[in-house]
Design an enzyme around this catalytic site. Structure first.
Site: not given
Lengths: 438, 438
Positions: A195, A259, A301, A311, A315, A319, A322, A326, A339
């Site tokens: 955990r 990026e 960032k 997010e 946040r 993207n 993206h 994507h 990417h």
């Protein structure tokens, strides 16, 4: 424990502001090219301001901790997330500094998670850094196959198998040594093992150094989609040795630059302008240029993540490009395009659409295309991507809410964007038609 | 969103303290038998005290929210964990109250996770409660095989497969309907799906109602050990319909009672004394006795969890008898003994060892044995457990730190315990020899 690390570093710093102006990277760009460093020139002043504010999430845009005089740490960027805060160390040769790494190891047992590409290059060095003058620590490692297609549950189980087979307990530390895939998988394994155990990120690709290692997004892919299983889980520290970029293939370097460009576009016009002037230095791997680009990216960032760790709002702007990107990655099969390559083409499409909506000037659209071309990144999707294909894949994007596709689009002057589902669908159709053959 | 639920309930409450003393369960035990309820008789006073204290983690030992007049909610126990706080609703027939459940559902899509035993009994009812007068919500379900041996990664993947195949998004809600295995697996799936979606616990066994559904421990087993992969992840609410206990097998009921006894022993002497007087009522499933035992157990657990969410200290005391018990479960093969049965024998062993150390009086040791016998729970390990077997299995317990086995032992007057690695090893040896044939 990030807090105690801060104390150690803070103790090493002089109390005189004049003596502790933030260090520039060795061979740093001239002051005129480094606009942000002047914003907070006195760490101790900044700290007291922050305390006065008593804000729960405060982002730091400048180094707040001073490394020891002999250290190669040229910059420390703090990610402020309450009791989950941590430092990002950036510098050349940081893996040659055992103290820096050891300071963040908890317990006596370490598991280094890496892959078949990175292990021959850096595993020995990292193991040395963990154990040098530190006989109490024992280091295990697990070497995973390299590539996005191995970012799955079966590969993740190999990490658990190793950890449990080695009888690691809650006081152990996982170390991610590699690019984004390793960082994401090791982070999720650390989040779920017993955990939650401590972990450290040592990113070795530009993409991981400027983006994926910072901010706590961890996870794996599901056969039906990317990053669908995971956790928000923050590391103890991120250690960026910029010398690891010397072994990075050119395509991977350019992918990371996509990026970097993104940060300029969504929130940092001076940084974008600096990139326009310094792109050839970045591509030539000029150390000071790379160090500055990494630093400023991490600062951007860190600020965004501190405002919105999970997010729920701002946040999402990280993207930009993206959703289109994507779709390209999925549509062409994972791994065909890197990417950052897909994100580059995606950013051009987002800029095109923003211009069609009348939200940005033509000059901004053109600067987006120009800088990505200069970085030798693709500015159009591959020919196999049809309008139909884009639409089908984008319909299951994670940012769809109640059937509405939300996008990050540029709006206003350079360095401004919005995350919105309120836009004229016609503009999206026009952009898709303009970039696809059918 | 627990906060907004609080507001709704608070708004329904009168502002006069006299009018809103906490409701007792229907047919509740006489006041003399319910010692804790008098501790905080005025919710509005308590709330303002809590605000003044500004403590980040405050445990509530009494209902702070008042259900609508027509509601069957007899008790609400709040788990105070800052922005992860949530209510536990306890009452007979709560599944007949759609409003209560629907209030905590986020988004329009729900996934009910249950098993082959519970689905025929309650799935239809829960689906009705989720959708009654609520046409906007659609409910999917996934029915897993029943049993501890299915608490593994393969079974967990079935939950992800269903969620992703159904195109659930971040605004969905997972509902765990079943005992501890279902709650632990559904909770971990909710923690990891899209890096975390909302979830609701509807525990249907006494064990889950008094223990596993409260406190946010989620996870699965690894072939090499129990609960080694998981997350701390809190639900939106826990909804305990005590009528579901009517279908619970007797052995399962007794197993849950073992955990109820545990709360008395580690921190709540008056509750232990109440149990001594009311054990036959509990075994006869007398509704008011069960409701009180569940409520007081949840209050105890909520207090401990609020102090130490991630088990860095006091939360470990909830594991009284569990180290011996876990060895029995592992040594006899998972499923042969129920968890609570193994814990019962383990608590007798812990009491025996505490007495050998001179930490508790003989009278306390005897009361532990007596109450568990009364509950028809085992008070010795099975004959197959040898001293050797105990030692080997306990050596890999999660509470071992740097080679030292830490145990929860009773110390002082009734209702007091310690979590410690500092005890005479001879006492442990003597206890093992006393309870094993060889």
């Amino acid at each position: 424990m990030a807090a105690s690390a801060s104390s150690i570093l803070a103790a090493a710093a002089s109390s005189s502001c004049a003596a502790i102006s933030p260090r520039l990277p060795r061979g740093a760009p001239a002051a005129a090219s480094v606009p942000s460093l002047s914003r907070h020139s006195c760490p101790s002043l900044r700290a007291s301001t922050a305390r006065r504010r008593q804000s729960r999430f405060v982002a730091s845009a400048a180094p707040t901790m001073q490394p020891p005089a002999e250290s190669r740490v040229s910059t420390v960027v703090d990610v402020h997330l309450g009791d989950r805060s941590y430092p990002i160390y950036i510098g050349a040769g940081l893996l040659d500094e055992p103290d820096l790494l050891q300071r963040h190891v908890h317990g006596k047992r370490v598991l280094v998670v890496t892959n078949t590409t990175v292990a021959p290059l850096y595993l020995e060095k990292v193991t040395w850094a963990l154990t040098h003058n530190n006989p109490n620590v024992s280091v295990e490692n697990v070497i995973l196959p390299d590539g996005e297609k191995y970012k799955d549950m079966d590969t993740l189980m190999k990490v658990f198998d190793k950890a449990i087979g080695s009888r690691l307990d809650r006081r152990c530390t996982f170390v991610a040594l590699g690019g984004g895939v390793i960082g994401d998988m090791c982070g999720f394994a650390a989040a779920a093992f017993l955990r939650g155990v401590n972990f450290i990120q040592i990113p070795t690709t530009l993409m991981a150094q400027v983006d994926s290692s910072v901010g706590g997004k961890t996870g794996i892919n599901h056969p039906l989609g990317k990053n669908l299983i995971g956790a928000f889980y923050q590391p103890q520290c991120v250690l960026i040795d910029t010398e690891t970029l010397n072994t990075l293939p050119e395509r991977e370097l350019a992918s990371g630059i996509a990026e970097v460009v993104k940060y300029g576009l969504i929130r940092d016009a001076p940084f974008f302008e600096w990139q326009e002037k310094n792109m050839s230095a970045l591509l030539a791997r000029e150390p000071s240029a790379l160090a500055y680009a990494i630093k400023r990216s991490c600062e951007n960032k860190a600020e965004v993540v501190a405002q919105d760790e999970k997010e729920s709002g701002v946040r999402a702007t990280l993207n930009l490009g993206h959703t289109f990107g994507h779709a390209i990655e999925t549509g062409t099969g994972y791994g065909a395009w890197l990417h950052g390559e897909a994100v580059a083409a995606g950013m051009v499409m987002a800029a095109d659409m923003s211009h069609r909506l009348g939200w940005i000037d033509e000059s901004i659209r053109k600067r987006v295309v120009d800088i990505l071309e200069q970085a030798k990144l693709p500015i159009t999707p591959p020919e196999t991507m049809t309008v139909e294909k884009f639409k089908n894949i984008m319909a299951v994007d994670k940012k769809v809410a109640d059937g509405l596709l939300r996008l990050i689009l540029l709006k206003g002057p350079l360095g401004s964007c919005v995350f919105t589902g309120e836009y004229d669908r016609k503009a999206l159709d026009e952009t898709l038609r303009a970039f696809c053959n059918n």
